[in-house]
Scaffold this motif. Structure first.
Motif, PDB file in Angstrom:
ATOM      1  N   ILE B 339       0.867  -1.186   0.000  1.00  0.00           N
ATOM      2  CA  ILE B 339       0.000   0.000   0.000  1.00  0.00           C
ATOM      3  C   ILE B 339       0.901   1.232   0.000  1.00  0.00           C
ATOM      4  O   ILE B 339       1.362   1.684   1.049  1.00  0.00           O
ATOM      5  CB  ILE B 339      -0.958   0.009   1.219  1.00  0.00           C
ATOM      6  CG1 ILE B 339      -1.727  -1.326   1.293  1.00  0.00           C
ATOM      7  CG2 ILE B 339      -1.935   1.194   1.124  1.00  0.00           C
ATOM      8  CD1 ILE B 339      -2.716  -1.433   2.440  1.00  0.00           C
ATOM      9  N   GLU B 340       1.176   1.713  -1.216  1.00  0.00           N
ATOM     10  CA  GLU B 340       2.102   2.851  -1.325  1.00  0.00           C
ATOM     11  C   GLU B 340       1.353   4.168  -1.348  1.00  0.00           C
ATOM     12  O   GLU B 340       1.906   5.204  -0.988  1.00  0.00           O
ATOM     13  CB  GLU B 340       2.980   2.682  -2.573  1.00  0.00           C
ATOM     14  CG  GLU B 340       3.807   1.405  -2.462  1.00  0.00           C
ATOM     15  CD  GLU B 340       4.767   1.201  -3.626  1.00  0.00           C
ATOM     16  OE1 GLU B 340       4.822   2.073  -4.521  1.00  0.00           O
ATOM     17  OE2 GLU B 340       5.459   0.165  -3.626  1.00  0.00           O
ATOM     18  N   ASP B 341       0.120   4.123  -1.769  1.00  0.00           N
ATOM     19  CA  ASP B 341      -0.724   5.325  -1.785  1.00  0.00           C
ATOM     20  C   ASP B 341      -1.822   5.119  -0.739  1.00  0.00           C
ATOM     21  O   ASP B 341      -2.737   4.317  -0.931  1.00  0.00           O
ATOM     22  CB  ASP B 341      -1.325   5.495  -3.193  1.00  0.00           C
ATOM     23  CG  ASP B 341      -2.313   6.653  -3.267  1.00  0.00           C
ATOM     24  OD1 ASP B 341      -2.598   7.267  -2.216  1.00  0.00           O
ATOM     25  OD2 ASP B 341      -2.809   6.920  -4.373  1.00  0.00           O
ATOM     26  N   GLU B 342      -1.705   5.847   0.388  1.00  0.00           N
ATOM     27  CA  GLU B 342      -2.675   5.655   1.482  1.00  0.00           C
ATOM     28  C   GLU B 342      -4.109   5.958   1.043  1.00  0.00           C
ATOM     29  O   GLU B 342      -5.062   5.460   1.640  1.00  0.00           O
ATOM     30  CB  GLU B 342      -2.297   6.504   2.700  1.00  0.00           C
ATOM     31  CG  GLU B 342      -1.146   5.918   3.516  1.00  0.00           C
ATOM     32  CD  GLU B 342      -1.485   4.546   4.117  1.00  0.00           C
ATOM     33  OE1 GLU B 342      -2.600   4.374   4.637  1.00  0.00           O
ATOM     34  OE2 GLU B 342      -0.626   3.644   4.039  1.00  0.00           O
ATOM     35  N   GLY B 343      -4.233   6.773  -0.005  1.00  0.00           N
ATOM     36  CA  GLY B 343      -5.565   7.044  -0.544  1.00  0.00           C
ATOM     37  C   GLY B 343      -6.223   5.786  -1.083  1.00  0.00           C
ATOM     38  O   GLY B 343      -7.450   5.708  -1.206  1.00  0.00           O
ATOM     39  N   LEU B 344      -5.387   4.792  -1.425  1.00  0.00           N
ATOM     40  CA  LEU B 344      -5.922   3.533  -1.968  1.00  0.00           C
ATOM     41  C   LEU B 344      -6.034   2.443  -0.888  1.00  0.00           C
ATOM     42  O   LEU B 344      -6.271   1.286  -1.197  1.00  0.00           O
ATOM     43  CB  LEU B 344      -5.034   3.041  -3.110  1.00  0.00           C
ATOM     44  CG  LEU B 344      -5.117   3.852  -4.410  1.00  0.00           C
ATOM     45  CD1 LEU B 344      -4.050   3.398  -5.392  1.00  0.00           C
ATOM     46  CD2 LEU B 344      -6.511   3.722  -5.046  1.00  0.00           C
ATOM     47  N   ARG B 345      -5.875   2.827   0.398  1.00  0.00           N
ATOM     48  CA  ARG B 345      -5.962   1.819   1.468  1.00  0.00           C
ATOM     49  C   ARG B 345      -7.320   1.091   1.481  1.00  0.00           C
ATOM     50  O   ARG B 345      -7.343  -0.150   1.556  1.00  0.00           O
ATOM     51  CB  ARG B 345      -5.648   2.435   2.842  1.00  0.00           C
ATOM     52  CG  ARG B 345      -5.751   1.441   4.006  1.00  0.00           C
ATOM     53  CD  ARG B 345      -5.117   1.963   5.290  1.00  0.00           C
ATOM     54  NE  ARG B 345      -3.665   1.951   5.244  1.00  0.00           N
ATOM     55  CZ  ARG B 345      -2.894   0.904   5.617  1.00  0.00           C
ATOM     56  NH1 ARG B 345      -3.462  -0.208   6.070  1.00  0.00           N
ATOM     57  NH2 ARG B 345      -1.594   0.974   5.537  1.00  0.00           N
ATOM     58  N   PRO B 346      -8.453   1.818   1.401  1.00  0.00           N
ATOM     59  CA  PRO B 346      -9.731   1.076   1.424  1.00  0.00           C
ATOM     60  C   PRO B 346      -9.820   0.053   0.287  1.00  0.00           C
ATOM     61  O   PRO B 346     -10.203  -1.102   0.502  1.00  0.00           O
ATOM     62  CB  PRO B 346     -10.785   2.177   1.269  1.00  0.00           C
ATOM     63  CG  PRO B 346     -10.121   3.422   1.785  1.00  0.00           C
ATOM     64  CD  PRO B 346      -8.668   3.282   1.382  1.00  0.00           C
ATOM     65  N   GLN B 347      -9.432   0.450  -0.923  1.00  0.00           N
ATOM     66  CA  GLN B 347      -9.467  -0.474  -2.050  1.00  0.00           C
ATOM     67  C   GLN B 347      -8.454  -1.610  -1.866  1.00  0.00           C
ATOM     68  O   GLN B 347      -8.698  -2.736  -2.296  1.00  0.00           O
ATOM     69  CB  GLN B 347      -9.172   0.270  -3.365  1.00  0.00           C
ATOM     70  CG  GLN B 347     -10.244   1.283  -3.787  1.00  0.00           C
ATOM     71  CD  GLN B 347     -10.013   2.663  -3.181  1.00  0.00           C
ATOM     72  OE1 GLN B 347      -9.349   2.813  -2.142  1.00  0.00           O
ATOM     73  NE2 GLN B 347     -10.582   3.675  -3.823  1.00  0.00           N
ATOM     74  N   SER B 348      -7.329  -1.292  -1.229  1.00  0.00           N
ATOM     75  CA  SER B 348      -6.320  -2.327  -0.968  1.00  0.00           C
ATOM     76  C   SER B 348      -6.850  -3.348   0.042  1.00  0.00           C
ATOM     77  O   SER B 348      -6.604  -4.549  -0.088  1.00  0.00           O
ATOM     78  CB  SER B 348      -5.033  -1.678  -0.447  1.00  0.00           C
ATOM     79  OG  SER B 348      -4.493  -0.795  -1.407  1.00  0.00           O
ATOM     80  N   LEU B 349      -7.572  -2.860   1.061  1.00  0.00           N
ATOM     81  CA  LEU B 349      -8.163  -3.773   2.042  1.00  0.00           C
ATOM     82  C   LEU B 349      -9.178  -4.698   1.371  1.00  0.00           C
ATOM     83  O   LEU B 349      -9.283  -5.880   1.696  1.00  0.00           O
ATOM     84  CB  LEU B 349      -8.836  -2.981   3.175  1.00  0.00           C
ATOM     85  CG  LEU B 349      -7.883  -2.322   4.178  1.00  0.00           C
ATOM     86  CD1 LEU B 349      -8.651  -1.393   5.115  1.00  0.00           C
ATOM     87  CD2 LEU B 349      -7.116  -3.383   4.976  1.00  0.00           C
ATOM     88  N   ARG B 385       4.453 -13.466  -4.105  1.00  0.00           N
ATOM     89  CA  ARG B 385       4.159 -12.332  -4.979  1.00  0.00           C
ATOM     90  C   ARG B 385       3.868 -11.069  -4.167  1.00  0.00           C
ATOM     91  O   ARG B 385       3.478 -11.147  -3.012  1.00  0.00           O
ATOM     92  CB  ARG B 385       2.907 -12.613  -5.829  1.00  0.00           C
ATOM     93  CG  ARG B 385       3.040 -13.786  -6.788  1.00  0.00           C
ATOM     94  CD  ARG B 385       1.730 -13.912  -7.550  1.00  0.00           C
ATOM     95  NE  ARG B 385       1.683 -15.126  -8.360  1.00  0.00           N
ATOM     96  CZ  ARG B 385       1.383 -16.318  -7.878  1.00  0.00           C
ATOM     97  NH1 ARG B 385       1.101 -16.476  -6.598  1.00  0.00           N
ATOM     98  NH2 ARG B 385       1.343 -17.364  -8.687  1.00  0.00           N
ATOM     99  N   THR B 386       4.026  -9.929  -4.820  1.00  0.00           N
ATOM    100  CA  THR B 386       3.462  -8.698  -4.289  1.00  0.00           C
ATOM    101  C   THR B 386       2.322  -8.259  -5.207  1.00  0.00           C
ATOM    102  O   THR B 386       2.302  -8.610  -6.394  1.00  0.00           O
ATOM    103  CB  THR B 386       4.493  -7.553  -4.214  1.00  0.00           C
ATOM    104  OG1 THR B 386       5.029  -7.341  -5.529  1.00  0.00           O
ATOM    105  CG2 THR B 386       5.626  -7.892  -3.254  1.00  0.00           C
ATOM    106  N   ALA B 387       1.375  -7.517  -4.648  1.00  0.00           N
ATOM    107  CA  ALA B 387       0.292  -6.939  -5.451  1.00  0.00           C
ATOM    108  C   ALA B 387       0.123  -5.500  -4.999  1.00  0.00           C
ATOM    109  O   ALA B 387       0.042  -5.221  -3.792  1.00  0.00           O
ATOM    110  CB  ALA B 387      -1.000  -7.725  -5.252  1.00  0.00           C
ATOM    111  N   ARG B 388       0.120  -4.579  -5.953  1.00  0.00           N
ATOM    112  CA  ARG B 388       0.016  -3.163  -5.611  1.00  0.00           C
ATOM    113  C   ARG B 388      -1.008  -2.513  -6.530  1.00  0.00           C
ATOM    114  O   ARG B 388      -0.932  -2.662  -7.756  1.00  0.00           O
ATOM    115  CB  ARG B 388       1.383  -2.495  -5.796  1.00  0.00           C
ATOM    116  CG  ARG B 388       1.419  -1.018  -5.456  1.00  0.00           C
ATOM    117  CD  ARG B 388       2.831  -0.470  -5.486  1.00  0.00           C
ATOM    118  NE  ARG B 388       3.480  -0.652  -6.792  1.00  0.00           N
ATOM    119  CZ  ARG B 388       3.295   0.145  -7.856  1.00  0.00           C
ATOM    120  NH1 ARG B 388       2.452   1.172  -7.785  1.00  0.00           N
ATOM    121  NH2 ARG B 388       3.927  -0.087  -8.979  1.00  0.00           N
ATOM    122  N   LEU B 389      -1.981  -1.818  -5.936  1.00  0.00           N
ATOM    123  CA  LEU B 389      -2.990  -1.150  -6.755  1.00  0.00           C
ATOM    124  C   LEU B 389      -2.339   0.013  -7.512  1.00  0.00           C
ATOM    125  O   LEU B 389      -1.672   0.850  -6.899  1.00  0.00           O
ATOM    126  CB  LEU B 389      -4.139  -0.635  -5.890  1.00  0.00           C
ATOM    127  CG  LEU B 389      -5.106  -1.689  -5.329  1.00  0.00           C
ATOM    128  CD1 LEU B 389      -6.236  -0.996  -4.553  1.00  0.00           C
ATOM    129  CD2 LEU B 389      -5.701  -2.543  -6.448  1.00  0.00           C
TER     130      LEU B 389
END
Lengths: 418, 418
Positions: B339-349, B385-389
């Motif tokens: 989660i590199e962009d905290e703005g995308l935390r909800p979508q990452s969760l 693996r890693t996964a990043r939005l």
């Protein structure tokens, strides 16, 4: 000779008696617990079922001893069968704290014990799914743990119609307590606050007059307590947890409910309990944050924030039975090897061996047995197929569901079972 | 606070200290045991870890109490932590004997306890794979049980170069005893015969002079005993068992060895022990036929022939370590969601939740964390693996082994992990 009162024997299904435990249902539950823990990246640990008595009295005070299965061992040590897992976890984490990257996410499936002299007939042991996160102060950890609890229950097929997690906050209750107490000029001590929490914890189960009286004696009124519960306004901390769970799509499974406070003295933050939605059963699980316990257990040496929950097997099993969510357990025999020609027994044993090596659950008659009896046994065992050697080279495989038969080379038999 | 002496804490790997148990290795062993039992169509059972003391003294006499973890409970009952599983099995089978089709094939994975005051530092608990067959008198059952023992050891990758099952016979030794005793006009009583078996059992471990003296006192000579052992001629019963195992292709794993007699009083037929081939370790497993025990435990009510073995986790683990047959255990994280962009935390969760629901073991940072630290954590966890939005719609999935990257739609992410 009988087993001890309050203990369960676990038999394979079909159960020989309504009064015994199911080893198959137990294993089914354990596997679901382990699988959801794996998906959440929790690692398994375990400790001894027997611990120094002091480990439990340090955490819960001497009054806990009345509920413990404790004794003095042959080395004159005061010991107890563990009544809960958290003190062992705290001891283990503290012992090697620096070796673990934080957050530590651990789970266990311990058998726990208690001995209450008055309540004969009640179980004195049960199993529990224990999951804990150590080394993380933020509410993201609380949300992760509650999500795990929700998914553990969902993995059995339970839905938002079947259960709910009631979320509350020790901090909110502590603020309530401090605010009212200072206004009323009441005493401020740990025992007093603990008694207050105990009374709140029992509100739903105790007769109203009794709670009323107790609250009054503690310097509070039922009216103000009821008003606080009914307001149901989430604290900022609970709001963050709820938003986190909402992002995961889990809002339907959780609601703020200040009835929950958890009786135990050591909780320090968010607390929660899972109940069946119809309110027919006791709590399915309970937990919360206990940021001071590792420090207490380690004698001040290690300070690790922590939170966790425990989910017992007994109430869960009652609910799964009531909602018909337990599969039918049987012997799961893949192949019953019929031996109709005793001259082919050695070759049949080789076939049994080869099929087992290939991964199949295989049964066969130990001694010369009439063909109809063998077939009956295969049916009793709910076998998927029978296999019978035609001669040393060929085997006849019969699907007992479709009744289809094939004849295959013996060396090739395992390939025909897929 | 320390754990009790002789008990193990089980930690997830990598272990924080050489002196603790591995929860991962334990679970690995349990799974192999359960899988081989399933292939042999054995069903799982379990009983209470705590039983009435009488259950164990009925079987083994009062002298066993010195080795038991026993105490008086709060209800004034004499109780003991189980030192072995067989008495519980006999009790359980006898309690509902008529409800089970014979042969009964059951297994358990109990934790067992003992308390020997003198031997500090030795373990006071271990786990055991217990497998038993009840209701079958013929040697086909003995062969089935020994085959299970062999395949249990083979399932860990152990071969005929690593271990051997030494097969013997209480009947052969009983005949030897009766024959020599009547010739010499010696006493004939159970205690005398039991002492004789105990001396034979210890032949390989005790100093020769001591065994010599003991045999002499019992009315036997070392020479005749040695001659009998060296002859190694299988009885008709053992011959049948060997042929049965040969038909399965398991001859390489078993040999007749009359050194084995098993110290316990209750064996009645074939007996056996599994050892590492180089003789470096204590016995891996031991068992045999005990046709009179169920009758004894049930107070004469139920008469069931029976046989079984126990395989402990401690020596097995030592051997697997020495032969480098344990896999490397780690966190088995399938996906680390960055989660590199905290703005995308909800979508990452939400992505975390979806991947977990799809069965993957998923980790992610609880709080805002520098990207390099997140990546380091993913590597520490040995993530596949890693996964990043990239944004709310697309996810970048990176294989940490091949370093290949793909970009997929968020809703489709789980499909790209297969």
């Amino acid at each position: 000779m009988e087993r001890l009162p309050g203990f369960r024997d676990f038999y394979p299904e079909p159960l020989p008696h309504a009064d015994v435990g199911s080893a198959d249902a137990r294993q089914f539950i354990f596997q679901k617990w382990r699988d959801v823990a794996r998906r959440y990246n929790f690692r398994e640990y375990d400790g001894p079922p027997l611990e120094p008595l002091e480990l439990f009295t340090t955490k819960s005070g001497d009054e806990i001893v009345g509920q413990l299965y404790n004794f003095t061992d042959k080395g004159s040590r005061a010991v107890a069968l563990r009544p809960e897992m958290t003190p062992t976890l705290a001891r283990m984490a503290a012992a090697h704290e620096r070796r673990f990257k934080k957050p530590i996410k651990w789970f266990a499936v311990p058998q726990l014990f208690r001995y209450e002299r008055q309540q004969r007939g009640r179980l004195r042991e049960h199993f529990q799914f224990n999951a804990d996160i150590l080394g993380e102060t933020g509410p993201a950890a609380d949300a992760e743990l509650i999500a795990l609890l929700i998914d553990a229950l969902r993995s059995f097929g339970l839905t938002a119609r079947d259960f709910v997690v009631r979320l509350s906050s020790r901090n909110a209750w502590h603020e309530f307590y401090e605010g009212r107490r200072s206004k009323s000029g009441g005493r401020a001590d740990h025992a007093h606050e603990y008694n207050f929490f105990q009374t709140i914890d029992k509100l739903e189960r105790a007769p109203p007059e009794e709670s009323d009286k107790k609250l009054d004696a503690l310097g509070f009124s039922m009216a103000e307590v009821s008003q606080f519960i009914e307001s149901g306004k989430p604290t900022a901390e609970l709001e963050t947890i709820l938003q986190n769970l909402a992002a995961r799509g889990l809002s339907d499974f959780v609601k703020v409910d200040y009835h929950v406070v958890r009786g135990l003295a050591y909780y320090t933050g968010a607390v929660f309990e899972a109940f069946d939605a119809r309110g027919e059963f006791r709590a399915l699980a309970g937990g919360g944050r206990y940021d001071n316990l590792v420090k207490l257990i380690s004698g001040g040496k290690v300070d690790l924030p922590a939170l966790g929950f425990g989910m017992g097997d007994v109430v869960l099993l009652e609910l799964l039975r009531a909602r018909r969510l337990l599969p039918r357990f049987d012997s799961a025999t893949d192949v019953f090897v019929l031996i109709e020609d005793e001259g082919l027994r050695p070759q049949s044993l080789r076939l049994v061996q080869d099929l087992r090596t290939a991964g199949y659950a295989v049964e066969y008659p130990f001694t010369a047995t009439r063909p109809d009896k063998q077939f009956k046994r295969a049916q009793e065992l709910n076998a998927t197929r029978t296999a019978r050697l035609e001669n040393a080279d060929y085997v006849r495989i019969r699907d007992l569901k479709t009744r289809q038969e094939i004849v295959a080379g013996v060396a090739d038999a395992a390939n025909h079972l897929k």
